[in-house]
Design a protein around this motif. Structure first.
Motif, mmCIF file in Angstrom:
data_model
loop_
_atom_site.group_PDB
_atom_site.id
_atom_site.type_symbol
_atom_site.label_atom_id
_atom_site.label_comp_id
_atom_site.label_asym_id
_atom_site.label_seq_id
_atom_site.Cartn_x
_atom_site.Cartn_y
_atom_site.Cartn_z
ATOM 1 N N ILE A 16 0.966 -1.081 0.120
ATOM 2 C CA ILE A 16 0.197 0.093 0.096
ATOM 3 C C ILE A 16 0.983 1.214 -0.189
ATOM 4 C CG2 ILE A 16 -1.659 1.365 1.308
ATOM 5 C CD1 ILE A 16 -3.044 -1.399 2.056
ATOM 6 N N ASP A 17 1.768 1.499 0.833
ATOM 7 C CA ASP A 17 2.723 2.346 0.933
ATOM 8 C C ASP A 17 3.545 2.645 -0.334
ATOM 9 O OD1 ASP A 17 2.132 3.176 3.553
ATOM 10 O OD2 ASP A 17 3.698 2.001 4.366
ATOM 11 N N ARG A 18 3.977 1.652 -0.942
ATOM 12 C CA ARG A 18 4.998 1.830 -2.149
ATOM 13 C C ARG A 18 3.966 2.132 -3.364
ATOM 14 N NH1 ARG A 18 4.840 -1.727 -6.298
ATOM 15 N NH2 ARG A 18 3.579 -3.113 -5.240
ATOM 16 N N SER A 27 -0.787 10.517 -1.277
ATOM 17 C CA SER A 27 -1.553 11.051 -0.496
ATOM 18 C C SER A 27 -1.350 10.586 1.084
ATOM 19 C CB SER A 27 -3.240 10.942 -0.672
ATOM 20 O OG SER A 27 -3.793 11.291 0.469
ATOM 21 N N PRO A 28 -1.196 11.416 2.014
ATOM 22 C CA PRO A 28 -0.918 11.101 3.520
ATOM 23 C C PRO A 28 -2.302 10.155 3.760
ATOM 24 C CG PRO A 28 -1.580 13.282 3.431
ATOM 25 C CD PRO A 28 -1.207 12.991 2.071
ATOM 26 N N PHE A 29 -3.328 10.435 3.333
ATOM 27 C CA PHE A 29 -4.674 9.379 3.767
ATOM 28 C C PHE A 29 -4.577 8.162 2.981
ATOM 29 C CE2 PHE A 29 -5.882 14.089 3.644
ATOM 30 C CZ PHE A 29 -5.913 14.271 4.959
ATOM 31 N N LEU A 30 -3.693 7.796 2.379
ATOM 32 C CA LEU A 30 -3.505 6.448 1.617
ATOM 33 C C LEU A 30 -2.244 5.969 2.124
ATOM 34 C CD1 LEU A 30 -4.791 7.365 -1.961
ATOM 35 C CD2 LEU A 30 -6.138 6.304 -0.200
ATOM 36 N N THR A 31 -1.768 6.059 3.111
ATOM 37 C CA THR A 31 -0.549 5.607 3.724
ATOM 38 C C THR A 31 -1.159 4.436 4.804
ATOM 39 O OG1 THR A 31 -0.464 7.027 5.878
ATOM 40 C CG2 THR A 31 0.860 7.560 3.366
ATOM 41 N N LEU A 76 -15.783 2.217 0.195
ATOM 42 C CA LEU A 76 -14.303 2.338 0.118
ATOM 43 C C LEU A 76 -13.724 2.645 1.678
ATOM 44 C CD1 LEU A 76 -11.881 2.311 -1.853
ATOM 45 C CD2 LEU A 76 -12.057 4.710 -1.895
ATOM 46 N N LEU A 77 -12.425 1.730 2.093
ATOM 47 C CA LEU A 77 -11.912 1.953 3.221
ATOM 48 C C LEU A 77 -10.913 3.141 3.147
ATOM 49 C CD1 LEU A 77 -10.918 -0.641 5.800
ATOM 50 C CD2 LEU A 77 -9.174 1.123 5.046
ATOM 51 N N GLY A 78 -11.246 4.147 3.926
ATOM 52 C CA GLY A 78 -10.088 5.375 4.105
ATOM 53 C C GLY A 78 -10.282 6.311 2.892
ATOM 54 N N GLY A 79 -9.282 6.805 2.401
ATOM 55 C CA GLY A 79 -9.080 7.769 1.392
ATOM 56 C C GLY A 79 -9.200 9.050 1.376
ATOM 57 N N LYS A 80 -8.617 10.040 0.872
ATOM 58 C CA LYS A 80 -8.691 11.383 0.922
ATOM 59 C C LYS A 80 -10.123 12.052 0.772
ATOM 60 C CE LYS A 80 -7.257 12.760 -3.873
ATOM 61 N NZ LYS A 80 -6.584 13.273 -4.515
ATOM 62 N N SER A 81 -11.136 11.378 0.169
ATOM 63 C CA SER A 81 -12.289 12.010 -0.079
ATOM 64 C C SER A 81 -13.075 11.980 1.425
ATOM 65 C CB SER A 81 -13.061 11.195 -1.000
ATOM 66 O OG SER A 81 -13.309 10.040 -0.895
ATOM 67 N N LEU A 82 -12.590 11.251 2.382
ATOM 68 C CA LEU A 82 -13.313 10.955 3.674
ATOM 69 C C LEU A 82 -12.504 11.810 4.575
ATOM 70 C CD1 LEU A 82 -13.718 6.966 3.371
ATOM 71 C CD2 LEU A 82 -15.409 8.893 3.063
ATOM 72 N N SER A 83 -11.710 12.534 4.161
ATOM 73 C CA SER A 83 -10.722 13.363 5.099
ATOM 74 C C SER A 83 -10.571 14.787 4.742
ATOM 75 C CB SER A 83 -9.574 12.740 5.115
ATOM 76 O OG SER A 83 -9.098 11.301 5.447
ATOM 77 N N ASP A 84 -10.522 15.754 5.686
ATOM 78 C CA ASP A 84 -10.229 17.064 5.326
ATOM 79 C C ASP A 84 -9.214 17.142 4.460
ATOM 80 O OD1 ASP A 84 -11.278 17.857 8.807
ATOM 81 O OD2 ASP A 84 -12.472 17.642 7.115
ATOM 82 N N ARG A 85 -9.220 18.287 3.782
ATOM 83 C CA ARG A 85 -8.091 18.772 2.697
ATOM 84 C C ARG A 85 -7.384 19.977 3.319
ATOM 85 N NH1 ARG A 85 -9.548 17.648 -3.302
ATOM 86 N NH2 ARG A 85 -9.082 15.327 -3.339
#
Length: 85
Positions: A16-18, A27-31, A76-85
């Motif tokens: 996932i990190d790679r 994106s930090p939200f996909l680490t 979808l689990l996690g992701g930047k669309s579920l987090s503040d930008r």
């Protein structure tokens, strides 16, 4: 491309990190560190479906989903669309 189905993200956190590092828009939200905490907070006991796409044994894509009870569907689990930008 070959696809496989997993029921957990265990064992593929490094992948996932790679993939995030190689992404056009990392994106930090996909680490793995963020997604582990997100999963612990919002979907720890939920059923998971993880689709892994690979070519010649190398992972090229991962899509992780979790089941919500109401409504009974997968998200979808996690992701930047579920987090503040």
């Amino acid at each position: 491309m070959n696809f496989s189905h997993l029921s957990s993200l265990e064992g593929i956190w490094d992948d996932i990190d790679r993939l995030n590092d190689l992404s056009y828009e990392p994106s930090p939200f996909l680490t793995s560190s963020y997604l582990k905490i997100w999963d612990e907070c919002f979907s720890p006991a939920s059923e998971k479906i993880v689709l892994v796409g690979s070519v010649d044994g190398g992972i090229k894509g991962i899509a992780a989903f979790y089941r919500r009870e109401s409504p009974s569907t997968f998200f979808l689990l996690g992701g930047k669309s579920l987090s503040d930008r």
